[in-house]
Design an enzyme around this catalytic site. Structure first.
Site, PDB file in Angstrom:
ATOM      1  N   ASP A 132     -10.953   2.509   4.329  1.00  0.00           N
ATOM      2  CA  ASP A 132     -11.266   1.112   4.077  1.00  0.00           C
ATOM      3  C   ASP A 132     -12.863   0.705   4.092  1.00  0.00           C
ATOM      4  O   ASP A 132     -13.367  -0.375   3.747  1.00  0.00           O
ATOM      5  CB  ASP A 132     -10.827   0.303   5.424  1.00  0.00           C
ATOM      6  CG  ASP A 132      -9.527  -0.410   5.235  1.00  0.00           C
ATOM      7  OD1 ASP A 132      -9.336  -0.801   3.858  1.00  0.00           O
ATOM      8  OD2 ASP A 132      -8.634  -0.301   6.127  1.00  0.00           O
ATOM      9  N   LYS A 181       0.825  -1.266   0.017  1.00  0.00           N
ATOM     10  CA  LYS A 181       0.054   0.049  -0.026  1.00  0.00           C
ATOM     11  C   LYS A 181       0.926   1.314  -0.202  1.00  0.00           C
ATOM     12  O   LYS A 181       0.602   2.207  -0.812  1.00  0.00           O
ATOM     13  CB  LYS A 181      -0.988   0.005   1.050  1.00  0.00           C
ATOM     14  CG  LYS A 181      -2.189  -1.150   1.293  1.00  0.00           C
ATOM     15  CD  LYS A 181      -2.689  -1.361   2.477  1.00  0.00           C
ATOM     16  CE  LYS A 181      -3.804  -2.487   2.287  1.00  0.00           C
ATOM     17  NZ  LYS A 181      -4.437  -2.827   3.499  1.00  0.00           N
ATOM     18  N   GLN A 239      -4.423  -1.647   9.584  1.00  0.00           N
ATOM     19  CA  GLN A 239      -4.487  -3.008   9.154  1.00  0.00           C
ATOM     20  C   GLN A 239      -4.903  -4.257  10.123  1.00  0.00           C
ATOM     21  O   GLN A 239      -4.623  -4.301  11.041  1.00  0.00           O
ATOM     22  CB  GLN A 239      -2.815  -3.352   8.616  1.00  0.00           C
ATOM     23  CG  GLN A 239      -2.619  -4.649   7.827  1.00  0.00           C
ATOM     24  CD  GLN A 239      -3.487  -4.572   6.344  1.00  0.00           C
ATOM     25  OE1 GLN A 239      -3.506  -3.636   5.655  1.00  0.00           O
ATOM     26  NE2 GLN A 239      -3.773  -5.716   5.791  1.00  0.00           N
TER      27      GLN A 239
HETATM   28  N1  GUN Z   1      -6.947  -7.266   6.058  1.00  0.00           N
HETATM   29  C1  GUN Z   1      -7.204  -7.807   5.115  1.00  0.00           C
HETATM   30  N2  GUN Z   1      -7.688  -7.148   4.289  1.00  0.00           N
HETATM   31  C2  GUN Z   1      -7.938  -5.685   4.540  1.00  0.00           C
HETATM   32  C3  GUN Z   1      -8.148  -4.518   4.401  1.00  0.00           C
HETATM   33  O1  GUN Z   1      -8.789  -4.394   3.232  1.00  0.00           O
HETATM   34  N3  GUN Z   1      -8.035  -3.512   4.881  1.00  0.00           N
HETATM   35  C4  GUN Z   1      -7.358  -3.455   6.372  1.00  0.00           C
HETATM   36  N4  GUN Z   1      -7.301  -2.599   7.166  1.00  0.00           N
HETATM   37  N5  GUN Z   1      -7.069  -4.755   6.768  1.00  0.00           N
HETATM   38  C5  GUN Z   1      -7.132  -5.889   5.963  1.00  0.00           C
END
Ligand code: GUN
Length: 298
Positions: free
Chosen positions: A119, A52, A96
């Site tokens: 998100d 990211k 995350q």
């Molecule tokens: N863990 C697995 N997928 C995601 C996501 O799309 N966002 C976040 N913050 N954590 C994750």
């Protein structure tokens, strides 16, 4: 059978975003800024967060990575979230997942200001999405919708079977595919661990979205000829022949299923890159104040 190339499509989307960032910058506007919070040292989470950060650099965003040990308390983490909420330079904040067991995901998610919740996990964004209002839609379902759209796959009137009812993927996916929009207008069946006969459902499906996290769950005899198959799974399976010691496996038995499909996503290179592009897209919308703070209530 056509491969739905998420890598190529996401590169196009990223190029469009980069172009828009360049234009914002040239007009003296604010450079989009994504902040990511990572707790602990989970291998997959580290990989995702690093990707990211790299994606942000690629499109010209600023990014901040805030790392904490597993020992951080819930209270301390909530305080960090509030500090980032209050940082006016930050447009998007993600925490995350998964988090250590002593920290409530619910509490952390609800503490993120909805305007920065790129998100799309905050109940306010989920609610707005369900009602069809402008909202941050979680990145994986939104990426899948974008992929269907860019390949001009007709969804209206089709039977879409979603396997898996997670908050992050299955549940929002079922809502997006059912709503009155394009892509959308599907008749949706949401299958989960208590569904009696999943095969009876998937055999009726024009579109199957497999998001249950069981490697190679969907077999060839569960799919009707001509179906569109979207594979959300990405499980690390030990594999000593690989340099990194594991292989990435989707929820679909690709060898068996692909020959029966009209379209199918590969793993890797399908849904994953689209998810990453969607997070960037949401962050750009936040920087542009596209969804929130535009409606004046006076
Ligand atoms: N863990 C697995 N997928 C995601 C996501 O799309 N966002 C976040 N913050 N954590 C994750």
């Amino acid at each position: 059978m056509t491969l739905l190339d998420g890598k190529k499509t996401s590169e196009q989307i990223k190029a469009e975003i980069a172009e828009e960032v360049a234009s914002i910058n040239s007009q003296g506007g604010k450079t989009p800024h994504l902040a990511a919070i990572l707790v602990g040292h989970d291998g997959a989470s580290e990989t995702y967060v690093n990707s990211k950060v790299k994606d942000c650099a690629q499109v010209g965003f600023r990014s901040s990575l805030l790392r904490f040990e597993d020992s951080i308390t819930e209270e301390e983490l909530l305080k960090v979230v509030e500090e980032v909420n209050d940082d006016e330079d930050v447009d998007g904040l993600i925490v995350q997942l998964p988090l250590p067991n002593h920290i409530s995901v619910q509490k952390v998610t609800e503490r993120i200001r909805p305007e920065k919740d790129v998100d799309g996990f905050h109940p306010e964004n989920v609610g707005r999405m369900v009602k069809g209002l402008p909202a941050y839609i979680s990145a994986t379902p939104y990426g899948i919708v974008q992929l269907l759209d860019r390949y001009q796959i007709e969804t209206s009137g089709k039977h879409c079977v979603v396997i898996g009812r997670s908050d992050i993927v299955g549940t929002p996916m079922s809502i997006l595919m059912a709503r009155k929009s394009s892509p959308g207008n599907c008749t949706v069946t949401l299958c989960h661990s208590r569904t009696k006969d999943i095969k009876a459902m998937t055999l009726q499906a024009d579109i199957i979205i497999a998001a249950l996290g069981i490697p190679e769950f969907l077999k060839g005899d569960m799919v009707k000829s001509g179906a569109v198959v979207i594979d959300v799974g990405i499980t690390r399976v030990p594999d000593p022949t690989k340099k990194r010691g594991y292989a990435l496996k989707g929820d679909v038995d690709f060898e068996q299923v692909a020959p029966k499909c009209s379209y199918i996503t590969p793993v890797p290179g399908g849904v994953g890159p689209m998810t990453r592009a969607s997070l960037l897209w949401n962050t750009l919308q936040s920087a542009k104040k596209a969804f929130y703070l535009t409606e004046s209530v006076s």
